[in-house]
Design a protein around this motif. Structure first.
Motif, PDB file in Angstrom:
ATOM      1  N   HIS A 285       0.324   6.477  -6.812  1.00 29.92           N
ATOM      2  CA  HIS A 285      -0.779   7.597  -7.039  1.00 29.92           C
ATOM      3  C   HIS A 285      -0.520   8.956  -6.722  1.00 29.92           C
ATOM      4  O   HIS A 285      -0.916   9.924  -7.688  1.00 29.92           O
ATOM      5  CB  HIS A 285      -1.944   7.104  -6.096  1.00 29.92           C
ATOM      6  CG  HIS A 285      -3.229   7.724  -6.012  1.00 29.92           C
ATOM      7  ND1 HIS A 285      -3.745   8.798  -5.394  1.00 29.92           N
ATOM      8  CD2 HIS A 285      -4.026   7.643  -7.156  1.00 29.92           C
ATOM      9  CE1 HIS A 285      -4.599   9.317  -5.920  1.00 29.92           C
ATOM     10  NE2 HIS A 285      -5.106   8.825  -7.082  1.00 29.92           N
ATOM     11  N   GLU A 286       0.236   9.314  -5.693  1.00 30.67           N
ATOM     12  CA  GLU A 286       0.432  10.707  -5.600  1.00 30.67           C
ATOM     13  C   GLU A 286       1.577  11.348  -6.612  1.00 30.67           C
ATOM     14  O   GLU A 286       1.380  12.391  -7.196  1.00 30.67           O
ATOM     15  CB  GLU A 286       1.290  10.869  -4.158  1.00 30.67           C
ATOM     16  CG  GLU A 286       0.210  10.484  -3.195  1.00 30.67           C
ATOM     17  CD  GLU A 286      -0.943  11.777  -3.006  1.00 30.67           C
ATOM     18  OE1 GLU A 286      -0.473  12.788  -3.029  1.00 30.67           O
ATOM     19  OE2 GLU A 286      -1.868  10.955  -2.755  1.00 30.67           O
TER      20      GLU A 286
ATOM     21  N   VAL B 134       0.604   8.952   2.685  1.00 30.07           N
ATOM     22  CA  VAL B 134       0.786   7.413   2.926  1.00 30.07           C
ATOM     23  C   VAL B 134       1.068   7.105   4.253  1.00 30.07           C
ATOM     24  O   VAL B 134       1.791   5.860   4.493  1.00 30.07           O
ATOM     25  CB  VAL B 134       1.652   7.001   1.930  1.00 30.07           C
ATOM     26  CG1 VAL B 134       1.139   7.124   0.344  1.00 30.07           C
ATOM     27  CG2 VAL B 134       3.139   7.317   1.867  1.00 30.07           C
ATOM     28  N   ASP B 135       1.792   8.149   5.140  1.00 27.18           N
ATOM     29  CA  ASP B 135       1.857   7.747   6.442  1.00 27.18           C
ATOM     30  C   ASP B 135       3.068   7.047   6.779  1.00 27.18           C
ATOM     31  O   ASP B 135       3.390   5.969   7.487  1.00 27.18           O
ATOM     32  CB  ASP B 135       0.664   6.927   7.159  1.00 27.18           C
ATOM     33  CG  ASP B 135       0.758   7.216   8.786  1.00 27.18           C
ATOM     34  OD1 ASP B 135       1.325   7.943   9.248  1.00 27.18           O
ATOM     35  OD2 ASP B 135       0.308   6.080   9.490  1.00 27.18           O
ATOM     36  N   VAL B 136       4.083   7.648   6.206  1.00 24.32           N
ATOM     37  CA  VAL B 136       5.469   7.122   6.293  1.00 24.32           C
ATOM     38  C   VAL B 136       6.607   8.177   6.493  1.00 24.32           C
ATOM     39  O   VAL B 136       5.951   9.312   6.160  1.00 24.32           O
ATOM     40  CB  VAL B 136       5.933   6.207   5.148  1.00 24.32           C
ATOM     41  CG1 VAL B 136       5.082   4.760   5.268  1.00 24.32           C
ATOM     42  CG2 VAL B 136       5.983   6.648   3.978  1.00 24.32           C
ATOM     43  N   SER B 137       7.737   8.107   6.458  1.00 23.01           N
ATOM     44  CA  SER B 137       8.685   9.130   6.588  1.00 23.01           C
ATOM     45  C   SER B 137       9.204   9.640   5.135  1.00 23.01           C
ATOM     46  O   SER B 137       8.907   8.809   4.191  1.00 23.01           O
ATOM     47  CB  SER B 137       9.983   8.770   7.342  1.00 23.01           C
ATOM     48  OG  SER B 137      10.650   7.899   6.506  1.00 23.01           O
TER      49      SER B 137
ATOM     50  N   ASN C  14       0.813  -1.274  -0.044  1.00 24.77           N
ATOM     51  CA  ASN C  14      -0.121   0.015   0.188  1.00 24.77           C
ATOM     52  C   ASN C  14       0.787   1.258   0.083  1.00 24.77           C
ATOM     53  O   ASN C  14       0.250   2.302  -0.538  1.00 24.77           O
ATOM     54  CB  ASN C  14      -1.092   0.113   1.141  1.00 24.77           C
ATOM     55  CG  ASN C  14      -2.160  -0.871   0.814  1.00 24.77           C
ATOM     56  OD1 ASN C  14      -2.316  -1.325  -0.212  1.00 24.77           O
ATOM     57  ND2 ASN C  14      -3.030  -1.119   1.667  1.00 24.77           N
ATOM     58  N   VAL C  15       1.992   1.179   0.525  1.00 27.54           N
ATOM     59  CA  VAL C  15       2.857   2.408   0.479  1.00 27.54           C
ATOM     60  C   VAL C  15       3.232   2.777  -0.907  1.00 27.54           C
ATOM     61  O   VAL C  15       3.284   3.698  -1.340  1.00 27.54           O
ATOM     62  CB  VAL C  15       4.105   2.160   1.340  1.00 27.54           C
ATOM     63  CG1 VAL C  15       5.104   3.210   1.376  1.00 27.54           C
ATOM     64  CG2 VAL C  15       3.643   2.068   3.025  1.00 27.54           C
ATOM     65  N   ASP C  16       3.783   1.611  -1.713  1.00 27.58           N
ATOM     66  CA  ASP C  16       4.268   1.633  -2.879  1.00 27.58           C
ATOM     67  C   ASP C  16       3.022   2.432  -3.628  1.00 27.58           C
ATOM     68  O   ASP C  16       3.144   3.096  -4.547  1.00 27.58           O
ATOM     69  CB  ASP C  16       4.669   0.403  -3.615  1.00 27.58           C
ATOM     70  CG  ASP C  16       5.780  -0.144  -2.942  1.00 27.58           C
ATOM     71  OD1 ASP C  16       7.064   0.825  -2.747  1.00 27.58           O
ATOM     72  OD2 ASP C  16       6.344  -1.333  -2.916  1.00 27.58           O
TER      73      ASP C  16
ATOM     74  N   PHE D 112      -6.835  -1.772  -3.723  1.00 28.45           N
ATOM     75  CA  PHE D 112      -7.806  -2.699  -4.081  1.00 28.45           C
ATOM     76  C   PHE D 112      -8.714  -2.916  -2.827  1.00 28.45           C
ATOM     77  O   PHE D 112      -9.930  -3.262  -2.720  1.00 28.45           O
ATOM     78  CB  PHE D 112      -7.436  -4.210  -4.279  1.00 28.45           C
ATOM     79  CG  PHE D 112      -6.546  -3.905  -5.628  1.00 28.45           C
ATOM     80  CD1 PHE D 112      -5.065  -3.813  -5.693  1.00 28.45           C
ATOM     81  CD2 PHE D 112      -7.012  -3.544  -7.138  1.00 28.45           C
ATOM     82  CE1 PHE D 112      -4.378  -3.838  -7.149  1.00 28.45           C
ATOM     83  CE2 PHE D 112      -6.480  -3.117  -8.082  1.00 28.45           C
ATOM     84  CZ  PHE D 112      -4.996  -3.600  -8.026  1.00 28.45           C
ATOM     85  N   THR D 113      -8.116  -2.582  -1.570  1.00 25.65           N
ATOM     86  CA  THR D 113      -8.966  -2.506  -0.471  1.00 25.65           C
ATOM     87  C   THR D 113      -8.902  -1.055   0.083  1.00 25.65           C
ATOM     88  O   THR D 113      -7.833  -0.261  -0.172  1.00 25.65           O
ATOM     89  CB  THR D 113      -8.548  -3.605   0.671  1.00 25.65           C
ATOM     90  OG1 THR D 113      -7.217  -3.281   0.997  1.00 25.65           O
ATOM     91  CG2 THR D 113      -8.618  -4.848   0.027  1.00 25.65           C
TER      92      THR D 113
END
Length: 165
Positions: free
Chosen positions: A13-14, A31-34, A6-8, A151-152
């Motif tokens: 997407h961004e 995406v809620d990562v650093s 989901n991070v990738d 997809f989810t």
């Protein structure tokens, strides 16, 4: 094939929304990562060939190329790949798409300033061996980023609200 998480997917997407103006920190916040994770992931996605480049969106009409033509062509399936490379060398051709079918299996987008450009491009395609089935002057092309990488629900942990865990 590379398995995307989901991070990738969020990073892709961004980047599709506006790669030029999105900072690593802005993407990281989404995406809620650093930010360093985003930079590392982008590098991996580039190294894996998933991100193939960053391309400007050009308004051809404002660039004094008012004619945008879509040629629908047929090419022998065994010769298509070689023909694509030759077609891309024709001045004015900006996009070539192959389909899997045997007839009407190549779409060639070209730009030009006048009908002489259209004739020159279509003559070049005939010399290469393409059969032009139809040609249309394009009025507008709109592209949107693929927004179904998730997809989810990316924010759904997979647990129902009444479950503990």
């Amino acid at each position: 094939m590379v398995e995307l998480d989901n991070v990738d997917r969020g990073i892709l997407h961004e980047l599709q929304l506006d790669a030029r103006n999105r900072t690593a920190q802005e993407i990281a916040d989404k995406v809620d990562v650093s930010a360093s994770t985003v930079r590392n992931r982008i590098e991996e996605l580039e190294d894996d060939g998933i991100i193939e480049g960053y391309h400007p969106k050009i308004d051809y009409e404002r660039a004094n190329l008012p004619l945008q033509i879509m040629f629908v062509c047929s090419a022998p399936p065994t010769e298509r790949s070689d023909m694509v490379e030759q077609i891309l060398d024709v001045r004015g051709v900006v996009d070539v798409r192959e389909t899997l079918t045997g007839h009407r299996n190549m779409y060639v987008e070209a730009v030009g300033t006048d009908t002489a450009d259209t004739v020159r491009i279509s003559d070049a395609m005939h010399e290469i061996g393409l059969s032009i089935e139809s040609s249309e002057i394009l009025r507008q092309r709109r592209v949107q980023p693929f927004n179904h990488f998730f997809f989810t629900d990316p924010y759904d942990s997979g647990q129902d609200a009444d479950e503990e865990g």
